[in-house]
Design an enzyme around this catalytic site. Structure first.
Site, mmCIF file in Angstrom:
data_model
loop_
_atom_site.group_PDB
_atom_site.id
_atom_site.type_symbol
_atom_site.label_atom_id
_atom_site.label_comp_id
_atom_site.label_asym_id
_atom_site.label_seq_id
_atom_site.Cartn_x
_atom_site.Cartn_y
_atom_site.Cartn_z
ATOM 1 N N GLN A 31 13.186 7.852 -9.621
ATOM 2 C CA GLN A 31 13.256 9.204 -9.183
ATOM 3 C C GLN A 31 13.114 10.029 -10.786
ATOM 4 O O GLN A 31 13.494 9.296 -11.727
ATOM 5 C CB GLN A 31 14.344 9.711 -8.494
ATOM 6 C CG GLN A 31 15.713 9.300 -8.884
ATOM 7 C CD GLN A 31 16.795 9.043 -8.123
ATOM 8 O OE1 GLN A 31 16.672 9.774 -6.797
ATOM 9 N NE2 GLN A 31 17.951 8.213 -8.375
ATOM 10 N N HIS A 62 32.242 17.818 -1.723
ATOM 11 C CA HIS A 62 33.038 16.505 -1.995
ATOM 12 C C HIS A 62 34.364 16.606 -1.138
ATOM 13 O O HIS A 62 34.836 15.608 -0.590
ATOM 14 C CB HIS A 62 33.318 16.024 -3.410
ATOM 15 C CG HIS A 62 32.143 15.778 -3.961
ATOM 16 N ND1 HIS A 62 31.465 16.446 -5.132
ATOM 17 C CD2 HIS A 62 31.360 15.022 -3.786
ATOM 18 C CE1 HIS A 62 30.363 15.941 -5.371
ATOM 19 N NE2 HIS A 62 29.985 15.132 -4.559
ATOM 20 N N GLY A 138 21.113 0.568 -1.011
ATOM 21 C CA GLY A 138 22.300 0.637 0.123
ATOM 22 C C GLY A 138 21.872 0.156 1.521
ATOM 23 O O GLY A 138 22.483 -0.518 2.342
ATOM 24 N N ASP A 155 26.374 9.325 1.236
ATOM 25 C CA ASP A 155 26.103 10.425 0.137
ATOM 26 C C ASP A 155 24.922 10.443 -0.440
ATOM 27 O O ASP A 155 24.706 10.083 -1.483
ATOM 28 C CB ASP A 155 27.295 10.351 -0.730
ATOM 29 C CG ASP A 155 27.431 11.475 -1.694
ATOM 30 O OD1 ASP A 155 26.430 12.514 -1.405
ATOM 31 O OD2 ASP A 155 28.254 11.584 -2.517
ATOM 32 N N SER A 156 23.938 10.562 0.406
ATOM 33 C CA SER A 156 22.431 10.355 -0.017
ATOM 34 C C SER A 156 21.600 11.481 -0.424
ATOM 35 O O SER A 156 22.062 12.637 -0.088
ATOM 36 C CB SER A 156 21.667 9.635 1.178
ATOM 37 O OG SER A 156 21.457 10.727 2.108
ATOM 38 N N THR A 157 20.503 11.431 -0.977
ATOM 39 C CA THR A 157 19.423 12.297 -1.220
ATOM 40 C C THR A 157 18.786 12.746 0.070
ATOM 41 O O THR A 157 19.127 12.186 1.178
ATOM 42 C CB THR A 157 18.251 11.818 -2.133
ATOM 43 O OG1 THR A 157 18.072 10.461 -1.882
ATOM 44 C CG2 THR A 157 19.025 11.872 -3.766
ATOM 45 N N ASP A 158 17.888 13.540 0.224
ATOM 46 C CA ASP A 158 17.169 13.835 1.461
ATOM 47 C C ASP A 158 16.166 12.601 1.879
ATOM 48 O O ASP A 158 15.997 11.800 0.963
ATOM 49 C CB ASP A 158 16.300 15.067 1.213
ATOM 50 C CG ASP A 158 17.148 16.251 0.914
ATOM 51 O OD1 ASP A 158 18.332 16.311 1.516
ATOM 52 O OD2 ASP A 158 16.573 16.948 0.152
ATOM 53 N N PRO A 162 13.765 7.433 -2.654
ATOM 54 C CA PRO A 162 14.362 6.181 -2.302
ATOM 55 C C PRO A 162 15.432 6.512 -1.056
ATOM 56 O O PRO A 162 15.978 5.489 -0.508
ATOM 57 C CB PRO A 162 15.167 5.816 -3.547
ATOM 58 C CG PRO A 162 15.040 7.169 -4.344
ATOM 59 C CD PRO A 162 13.796 7.967 -4.036
HETATM 60 N N1 SAM Z 1 25.293 15.705 -3.413
HETATM 61 C C1 SAM Z 1 23.886 15.333 -3.058
HETATM 62 C C2 SAM Z 1 22.931 15.929 -2.093
HETATM 63 O O1 SAM Z 1 23.350 15.883 -0.858
HETATM 64 O O2 SAM Z 1 21.983 16.517 -2.645
HETATM 65 C C3 SAM Z 1 23.719 13.978 -3.031
HETATM 66 C C4 SAM Z 1 24.577 13.021 -3.889
HETATM 67 S S1 SAM Z 1 24.026 11.554 -4.960
HETATM 68 C C5 SAM Z 1 23.418 12.291 -6.322
HETATM 69 C C6 SAM Z 1 22.843 11.041 -4.045
HETATM 70 C C7 SAM Z 1 22.344 9.496 -4.394
HETATM 71 O O3 SAM Z 1 21.746 8.857 -3.591
HETATM 72 C C8 SAM Z 1 21.422 9.551 -5.737
HETATM 73 O O4 SAM Z 1 22.179 9.258 -6.971
HETATM 74 C C9 SAM Z 1 20.496 8.729 -5.570
HETATM 75 O O5 SAM Z 1 20.023 7.648 -6.516
HETATM 76 C C10 SAM Z 1 20.922 7.822 -4.467
HETATM 77 N N2 SAM Z 1 20.084 6.984 -3.334
HETATM 78 C C11 SAM Z 1 18.948 7.446 -2.755
HETATM 79 N N3 SAM Z 1 18.518 6.436 -1.979
HETATM 80 C C12 SAM Z 1 19.698 5.249 -2.102
HETATM 81 C C13 SAM Z 1 19.367 4.009 -1.717
HETATM 82 N N4 SAM Z 1 18.412 3.740 -0.902
HETATM 83 N N5 SAM Z 1 20.535 3.176 -1.689
HETATM 84 C C14 SAM Z 1 21.287 3.782 -2.567
HETATM 85 N N6 SAM Z 1 21.589 5.141 -3.178
HETATM 86 C C15 SAM Z 1 20.700 5.829 -2.874
#
Ligand code: SAM
Length: 289
Positions: A31, A62, A138, A155-158, A162
């Site tokens: 990303q 959090h 994950g 605690d993921s992205t949308d 990824p």
């Molecule tokens: N608080 C934030 C929000 O809801 O917008 C999200 C927090 S955190 C920054 C989200 C994290 O999920 C990112 O650092 C991203 O790299 C990670 N991520 C995305 N897909 C993933 C996957 N398949 N496995 C592990 N981590 C993942």
């Protein structure tokens, strides 16, 4: 001249923040990461142009992602955080002396390293001796565990890039398997207001209902996410988030929180009627799996 960070919530609506400095930008294999400094929200970072965390309002997110499940089962000992690279979720977990093990499976090590540099307010507890970082997907990580965790926090992205694999029924089934018989799963559950988020909210709920015995949704206020109204999912094999709420036990821990409190805990599960109706109607469709 003022530089603005803009995030589109729909084709005709956007949110702007005046930027004091663009601190960093890089493209990783997963990303694009950008860090900015701003007057109103302090330092914040985005992934692929989507707001992730700001210094100003991160406590709301959090607090709610961690203290709600911890006040339902204060005996949690083993936790897995999936994603969460900014470290804010881990920071809140480290405040519980009873937690013995915190695993964090984050796909992109660069998010963690840059947050350690620019956002120590969230990343500052990643060196706690109970924390182990796994820079892995994950989706794959969770497949390797059975009957182990008391709590998994997604605690993921949308569900794009990824993060897409973290919104599938198969992944939720693997989480179920990785949890012990009293396990709780918390997930980033999107938002009911704008169409693009609401579709994902309904899909996530329909999928989780297929897998978990108890499956509920709770809300919180998040000024820098689309509409300011955001949701987490609470799914469990055993605990009900209200009937099993350990108000006194949690309060005895004496943790100071700026957003979460025992009344918010209960109130956050009281959803507006339009949201309730959307979730009640959520049903799985074969092509979503
Ligand atoms: N608080 C934030 C929000 O809801 O917008 C999200 C927090 S955190 C920054 C989200 C994290 O999920 C990112 O650092 C991203 O790299 C990670 N991520 C995305 N897909 C993933 C996957 N398949 N496995 C592990 N981590 C993942």
């Amino acid at each position: 001249m003022t530089i603005w960070f803009s995030e589109f919530y729909s084709d005709t609506c956007k949110f702007d923040i005046a930027v004091k400095r663009h601190l960093h930008s890089e493209q990783t294999p997963f990303q694009r990461i950008d860090f900015f400094d701003s007057e109103e929200f302090g330092i914040f970072f985005t992934l692929d142009g989507y707001m992730m965390v700001t210094e100003r309002d991160e406590f709301m997110y959090h607090d709610m992602i961690v203290h709600v499940p911890m006040a339902v089962n204060p005996d949690v000992k083993k936790v897995l955080v999936i994603g969460g690279g900014d470290g804010g979720t881990v920071r809140e977990l480290t405040r519980y002396p009873g937690i013995e093990e915190i695993h964090m499976a984050e796909i992109d090590e660069r998010v963690v390293r840059l947050c350690q540099q620019y956002l120590p307010v969230t990343a500052g507890k990643l060196d706690d001796p109970r924390v182990r970082l796994f820079f892995e997907d994950g989706v794959q990580f969770v497949k390797q565990r059975t009957d182990y965790y008391d709590l998994i926090i997604i605690d993921s992205t949308d569900p794009i890039g990824p993060g897409a694999g973290l919104f599938t029924v198969d992944f939720y089934r693997d989480c179920y398997k990785a949890l012990n018989s009293k396990g709780i799963l918390i997930n980033q559950h999107e938002s009911p207001f704008y169409e693009i988020d609401a579709v994902q909210m309904v899909k996530a709920h329909a999928k989780l209902k297929e897998v978990f015995e108890i499956c509920m949704v709770y809300q919180f206020h998040m000024p820098t996410y689309a509409s300011g109204h955001w949701l987490f999912g609470f799914s469990s094999k055993h605990f009900h988030p209200i009937k099993d709420h350990k108000r006194e036990e949690w309060e005895r821990l004496g943790l100071k929180t700026r957003y979460y409190n025992s009344d918010i805990h209960v109130g956050s599960f009281a959803l507006p009627t339009y949201v309730r109706e959307m979730l009640e109607q959520a049903a799985i469709e074969p092509e979503w799996k």
